[in-house]
Design a protein around this motif. Structure first.
Motif, short mmCIF file in Angstrom:
data_model
loop_
_atom_site.label_atom_id
_atom_site.label_comp_id
_atom_site.label_asym_id
_atom_site.label_seq_id
_atom_site.Cartn_x
_atom_site.Cartn_y
_atom_site.Cartn_z
N SER A 17 21.66 8.92 14.06
CA SER A 17 20.29 9.27 14.39
C SER A 17 19.41 8.93 13.19
N TYR A 18 18.12 8.70 13.44
CA TYR A 18 17.25 8.13 12.42
C TYR A 18 15.84 8.68 12.53
N VAL A 19 15.17 8.67 11.38
CA VAL A 19 13.75 8.98 11.30
C VAL A 19 13.10 7.95 10.38
N LEU A 20 11.97 7.38 10.80
CA LEU A 20 11.15 6.61 9.87
C LEU A 20 10.16 7.58 9.25
N TYR A 21 10.26 7.74 7.96
CA TYR A 21 9.52 8.77 7.23
C TYR A 21 8.38 8.13 6.45
N ASP A 22 7.24 8.80 6.45
CA ASP A 22 6.05 8.32 5.75
C ASP A 22 6.14 8.72 4.29
N GLY A 23 6.62 7.81 3.44
CA GLY A 23 6.84 8.11 2.04
C GLY A 23 8.31 8.10 1.70
N LEU A 24 8.66 8.72 0.58
CA LEU A 24 10.05 8.84 0.16
C LEU A 24 10.42 10.32 0.18
N PRO A 25 11.34 10.74 1.05
CA PRO A 25 11.63 12.17 1.19
C PRO A 25 12.41 12.72 -0.01
N ASP A 26 12.08 13.96 -0.39
CA ASP A 26 12.87 14.62 -1.43
C ASP A 26 14.06 15.33 -0.78
N ALA A 27 14.83 16.04 -1.59
CA ALA A 27 16.06 16.67 -1.09
C ALA A 27 15.75 17.70 0.00
N ALA A 28 14.66 18.44 -0.17
CA ALA A 28 14.32 19.46 0.83
C ALA A 28 13.94 18.82 2.16
N GLU A 29 13.21 17.73 2.10
CA GLU A 29 12.82 17.04 3.33
C GLU A 29 14.04 16.43 4.02
N ILE A 30 14.95 15.87 3.24
CA ILE A 30 16.16 15.30 3.84
C ILE A 30 16.97 16.40 4.52
N ALA A 31 17.06 17.55 3.88
CA ALA A 31 17.79 18.67 4.50
C ALA A 31 17.13 19.11 5.79
N ARG A 32 15.80 19.14 5.80
CA ARG A 32 15.10 19.51 7.03
C ARG A 32 15.38 18.49 8.13
N LEU A 33 15.33 17.21 7.79
CA LEU A 33 15.58 16.18 8.79
C LEU A 33 17.03 16.18 9.25
N GLU A 34 17.96 16.49 8.34
CA GLU A 34 19.37 16.53 8.72
C GLU A 34 19.65 17.63 9.73
N ALA A 35 18.85 18.68 9.70
CA ALA A 35 19.02 19.77 10.66
C ALA A 35 18.38 19.45 12.00
N ALA A 92 0.80 -1.23 0.00
CA ALA A 92 0.00 0.00 0.00
C ALA A 92 0.83 1.28 0.00
N ARG A 93 2.03 1.24 0.63
CA ARG A 93 2.76 2.48 0.86
C ARG A 93 4.26 2.23 0.84
N THR A 94 4.98 3.35 0.77
CA THR A 94 6.43 3.33 0.91
C THR A 94 6.79 4.03 2.22
N TYR A 95 7.72 3.44 2.95
CA TYR A 95 8.28 4.04 4.15
C TYR A 95 9.79 4.15 3.95
N SER A 96 10.39 5.14 4.58
CA SER A 96 11.83 5.35 4.41
C SER A 96 12.50 5.55 5.76
N LEU A 97 13.63 4.87 5.95
CA LEU A 97 14.51 5.19 7.06
C LEU A 97 15.51 6.22 6.57
N VAL A 98 15.52 7.39 7.20
CA VAL A 98 16.48 8.43 6.89
C VAL A 98 17.52 8.40 8.01
N ALA A 99 18.76 8.07 7.65
CA ALA A 99 19.83 7.84 8.63
C ALA A 99 20.91 8.91 8.50
#
Length: 551
Positions: free
Chosen positions: A95-113, A66-73
């Motif tokens: 550090s890690y986030v389980l993200y709902d969907g596949l993050p784009d570059a802007a979202e990854i930058a937000r999470l990295e901060a 049904a969906r895609t989930y992403s671990l952002v590490a």
């Protein structure tokens, strides 16, 4: 076929037995693996942007039906003096986030901060789980060095620890601005208990293994080895867990009941089976062999756990020596259980429960769907009952507590409170520390008996609602009494504020339901464990499904 009664809560819900719990095939990570295998989830590295020292960011995507989930590490430098398993730490290796969907570059930058800041960061409803982990520094370096020199690390040393990193927190359920549980509870792949958290740890495991391979390769691009597949599968993710988790089983009585009821129902179903088929015998023997191998490597500095592990090894040897004889009996699985009940330590008895369930997925796996509970509506206080009937319910449900004299200092030695610094549960010494006026309502046995005494002063026919209007301080105990009367596995049947309390017993019970192994108490208040050790890698589940393997 005559049914076998479930083990009663007076046996199951005692602290010493809870402190001997073992994971079973109903454990939450096993449920997740079975679903992922059945549905052939596909996991892939979407990004892997790390420098020569393994610092940078990575994204692992998991496609479910049904969906895609992403671990952002995120992997960052950490000074040794800042490395700590304690919840008050403010910096981590990863550090890690389980993200709902596949993050784009802007979202990854937000999470990295924000993700490396953990509690101090800012998050949104797209983040489902927040986690962090530290290296087991010496072992991680020894593995990276061995691989860089083109050889495999020392297997005995590696498997004796069982992991290269351990998490110090895996946060879900709306903490720090991430998505509330209600946002994902209706999704089949995450609807069970702690499925989002288990998915996060499963993905973290793959990142850690890829990280050590990456560092070795960057040190020696032409001669480095990759960690062998059997070692990759053997390794899990460590975890350091302390008092913050201990009150969970007390604060969530309906969920606790559902977990234990499912396991005990599974055990009763298996014990009544009339014979052991060849496939079941083979699966049991494999599970027993695997557990004996694990126990041989199970090391702890804690003297109590070390002694328990030695007894467990002896119990498993006895079980192996009697296996053929017992499996030839009518109701062979019941015969195995009764041998354990009569002759084994608590560790051995609970290990035997786990082993007995292992060959019987077709018989018990459906119970995984029952291991959840809605604890909000429909479980308020029934004020229409009489004071006399509530008092009798208390005396019936808490008869085990009548032998505890709470006037004795040893029986009333501790108090639970919430720390101002981290807003997490802590345990104070009542006669040595200030703060008892901040006590949380976790002294369930004491409060139940005191409520019964207060109700004895009321007319037996008067309504509980009238009593509670005058005495609202007893609302929590009245509500709990009515829950325990209906849901018998909802209450730990021991004194939770006594001097003999070992919170690690509560922690182990909960962690066993997660699927934890290698329990290593570091004091009576925190312990280390391993998750997913010996289980399939998430990237292998589709292949496992095609070959018929199952967790």
């Amino acid at each position: 076929m005559t049914a076998i009664a479930l083990r009663p809560p007076e046996v199951v819900m005692r602290l010493q037995r809870l402190g001997a719990a073992h994971p079973t095939r109903l454990s939450f990570l096993r449920q997740l693996i079975r679903r992922a295998t059945r549905e052939q989830w596909h996991a892939r590295k979407d990004r892997f942007e790390l420098d020569d020292n393994g610092f940078g960011r990575a994204v692992y995507a998991v496609e479910t039906p049904a969906r895609t989930y992403s671990l952002v590490a995120f992997s960052t430098p950490l000074d040794d003096e800042k490395r700590s398993d304690r919840v008050i730490a403010q910096a981590w290796d990863t550090s890690y986030v389980l993200y709902d969907g596949l993050p784009d570059a802007a979202e990854i930058a937000r999470l990295e901060a924000n993700a490396p800041l953990q509690e101090a960061g800012r998050f949104t409803g797209r983040e489902l789980v927040l986690a962090r982990a530290n290296k087991s520094v010496r072992l991680f370096e020894e593995v990276a060095s061995a691989l860089a020199h083109g050889r495999q690390p020392d297997e005995e040393q590696l498997l004796g620890v069982g992991y290269l990193m351990r998490t110090t927190a895996v946060y879900g359920n709306g903490k720090f601005g991430i998505a509330d549980r209600d946002e994902i509870a209706s999704r089949p792949e995450l609807s069970g208990s702690f499925q989002a958290e288990m998915l996060t740890v499963w993905l973290i495991r793959s990142f850690i293994l890829d990280l050590v391979d990456h560092i070795a390769y960057r040190r020696n691009p032409t001669g480095a080895a990759r960690l062998a597949p059997d070692l990759r599968r053997a390794l899990g993710v460590g975890n350091a867990t302390g008092l913050g988790m201990a009150p969970f089983l007390v604060r969530h009585p309906l969920l606790t009941h559902s977990w234990f009821l499912a396991r005990e129902t599974a055990l009763a179903r298996v014990r009544v089976e009339p014979y052991a088929g060849e496939a079941e015998r083979k699966a049991f023997l494999q599970a027993l062999t695997d557990l004996r191998r694990r126990v041989a490597r199970w090391y702890s500095d804690d003297s109590r756990q070390a002694a328990a592990t030695r007894l467990l090894a002896d119990d498993l040897a006895t079980l192996a020596g009697n296996l053929d004889r017992l499996l030839a009996k009518p109701r062979p699985w019941d015969a195995l259980y009764r041998l354990a009940e009569d002759r084994f330590s608590l560790e051995g008895q609970e290990a035997c429960v786990s082993l007995i369930l292992e060959p019987h997925g077709d018989l018990v796996d459906d119970l995984g769907d029952t291991m959840k509970a809605d604890e909000t509506p429909g479980h308020g206080i029934d004020g229409s009952v009489t004071c006399g009937s509530l008092r009798q319910a208390l005396l019936d449900s808490y008869s085990w507590a009548e032998s505890v004299d709470f006037a004795e200092p040893a029986a009333n030695a501790r108090f639970w409170y919430v720390s101002a610094e981290k807003l997490e549960p802590r345990l104070g010494e009542r006669f040595e520390e200030d703060g008892a006026e901040l006590e949380q309502p976790l002294a369930t046995a004491r409060d139940a008996l005191n409520l019964a005494a207060a109700l004895a002063q009321e007319p037996a026919s008067s309504r509980v609602a009238e009593f509670l209007l005058r005495r609202p301080e007893w609302r929590h105990a009245a509500r709990r009494a009515q829950i325990v009367a209906r849901f018998p596995y909802s209450e730990i049947r021991d004194n939770l504020i006594g001097a003999e309390l070992r919170p690690v017993d509560i922690l182990r019970a909960k962690l066993a339901f997660f699927g934890a192994r290698s329990f290593d108490p570091r004091s009576d208040r925190w312990l280390r464990i391993a998750l997913f050790s010996g289980e399939p890698l998430i990237e292998d589940v589709a292949a496992a499904a095609s070959t018929g393997e199952a967790a």
